[in-house]
Design an enzyme around this catalytic site. Sequence first.
Site, PDB file in Angstrom:
ATOM      1  N   ASP A  75       0.386  -2.287  -1.725  1.00  0.00           N
ATOM      2  CA  ASP A  75       0.226  -0.833  -1.574  1.00  0.00           C
ATOM      3  C   ASP A  75      -0.771  -0.452  -0.479  1.00  0.00           C
ATOM      4  OD1 ASP A  75       1.949  -0.362  -3.633  1.00  0.00           O
ATOM      5  OD2 ASP A  75       0.416   0.212  -5.093  1.00  0.00           O
ATOM      6  N   LYS A  86      -3.101   7.231  -4.922  1.00  0.00           N
ATOM      7  CA  LYS A  86      -1.671   7.050  -4.612  1.00  0.00           C
ATOM      8  C   LYS A  86      -0.846   7.386  -5.834  1.00  0.00           C
ATOM      9  CE  LYS A  86       0.293   3.951  -6.327  1.00  0.00           C
ATOM     10  NZ  LYS A  86       0.856   2.772  -7.038  1.00  0.00           N
ATOM     11  N   ALA A  93      -4.436   1.843 -13.372  1.00  0.00           N
ATOM     12  CA  ALA A  93      -3.851   3.095 -13.856  1.00  0.00           C
ATOM     13  C   ALA A  93      -2.588   3.513 -13.114  1.00  0.00           C
ATOM     14  CB  ALA A  93      -4.890   4.212 -13.743  1.00  0.00           C
TER      15      ALA A  93
HETATM   16  O1  C5P Z   1      -0.024  -6.710  -3.975  1.00  0.00           O
HETATM   17  P1  C5P Z   1      -0.853  -6.413  -5.187  1.00  0.00           P
HETATM   18  O2  C5P Z   1      -1.991  -7.378  -5.353  1.00  0.00           O
HETATM   19  O3  C5P Z   1      -1.297  -4.988  -5.290  1.00  0.00           O
HETATM   20  O4  C5P Z   1       0.118  -6.651  -6.434  1.00  0.00           O
HETATM   21  C1  C5P Z   1      -0.358  -6.822  -7.741  1.00  0.00           C
HETATM   22  C2  C5P Z   1       0.711  -7.507  -8.585  1.00  0.00           C
HETATM   23  O5  C5P Z   1       1.825  -6.641  -8.758  1.00  0.00           O
HETATM   24  C3  C5P Z   1       1.295  -8.754  -7.954  1.00  0.00           C
HETATM   25  O6  C5P Z   1       0.557  -9.899  -8.304  1.00  0.00           O
HETATM   26  C4  C5P Z   1       2.679  -8.817  -8.583  1.00  0.00           C
HETATM   27  O7  C5P Z   1       2.616  -9.378  -9.865  1.00  0.00           O
HETATM   28  C5  C5P Z   1       3.027  -7.364  -8.740  1.00  0.00           C
HETATM   29  N1  C5P Z   1       3.900  -6.833  -7.664  1.00  0.00           N
HETATM   30  C6  C5P Z   1       5.215  -7.221  -7.615  1.00  0.00           C
HETATM   31  N2  C5P Z   1       6.028  -6.726  -6.625  1.00  0.00           N
HETATM   32  C7  C5P Z   1       5.570  -5.833  -5.735  1.00  0.00           C
HETATM   33  C8  C5P Z   1       4.218  -5.400  -5.768  1.00  0.00           C
HETATM   34  C9  C5P Z   1       3.409  -5.927  -6.764  1.00  0.00           C
HETATM   35  O8  C5P Z   1       5.680  -8.024  -8.433  1.00  0.00           O
HETATM   36  N3  C5P Z   1       6.399  -5.350  -4.802  1.00  0.00           N
END
Ligand code: C5P
Length: 272
Positions: free
Chosen positions: A136, A9, A97
Amino acid sequence: MLFEPAPAKVNLALHLRCRRPDGYHDLETVFAFTAFGDTLHAEADDELSLAIAGDWAVAAGEGSDNLVLRAAVALRQASGHRGGARLHLDKRIPVAAGLGGGSADAAAALRLLNRLWGLGWEMPRLVALAAGLGADVPACVESRACFGSGRGDALAPWPAELAGTPVLLVNPRVPMPTSAVFAGWDGTDRGGIAPGAALADLRNDMTDAAVAIAAPIAAVLARLRSLAGTTLVRMSGSGATCLALFQTADARDQGAAMLGDTSWWMAPTSLL
Ligand code: C5P
């Protein structure tokens, strides 16, 4: 044995709007996916298991917290399927990354096991399940250029045709802690993304916070901007991978050759 690609991505733009009470951020982003990525194989088995090979296998980790296994467990529970699968992941996307590697693998697992187990789930049902695995993951289930809002999991079509665009991915081999980069954002809402806006007019609002953590990102961006034939140079996600879009595949390959003999990780590829 069934096979499923897990395209990397990239975020061609990423605008941060506000911090949310749940610890996430509301954002607007243009997702795209590349021909380069991981690959996942599966064969039916009684239990669920995962083996990982490839350049980034050790960094990814085969434990039960691996997003592939979490996706498999989530799909098995939601579908009521009784069997398992022996999963093999070839890990080529760098870890931590900004390329959504773990999310891409989880999404590939959902698509692959949907077939292996003969569930017949339609795409919207897989996308809905994916939202519980990470912000994502829904976009990665689709693996097509799209516009994301909310946490990044409210998806809409992106009107511009991007498929086939030559792209060079460059990472200075510094792993980035995603939540620390989000936490370093200065909190200023610099505006959203209008549908169909020119990508060159957009931004990645996490760039400054990422450079503050990993200064080599600034050097990567400067080198990419110095190359001939680029149409866009930008950091992806929370970094540290940066991307350059090129007018032609020749210009991309010449650009990669110009960067030459660095310790940086590089992948010449194209958008899906
Ligand atoms: O959802 P995911 O586990 O991939 O997100 C990883 C981290 O990225 C989350 O714990 C958060 O700290 C941050 N994040 C965020 N806002 C988003 C997506 C991710 O703050 N829209």
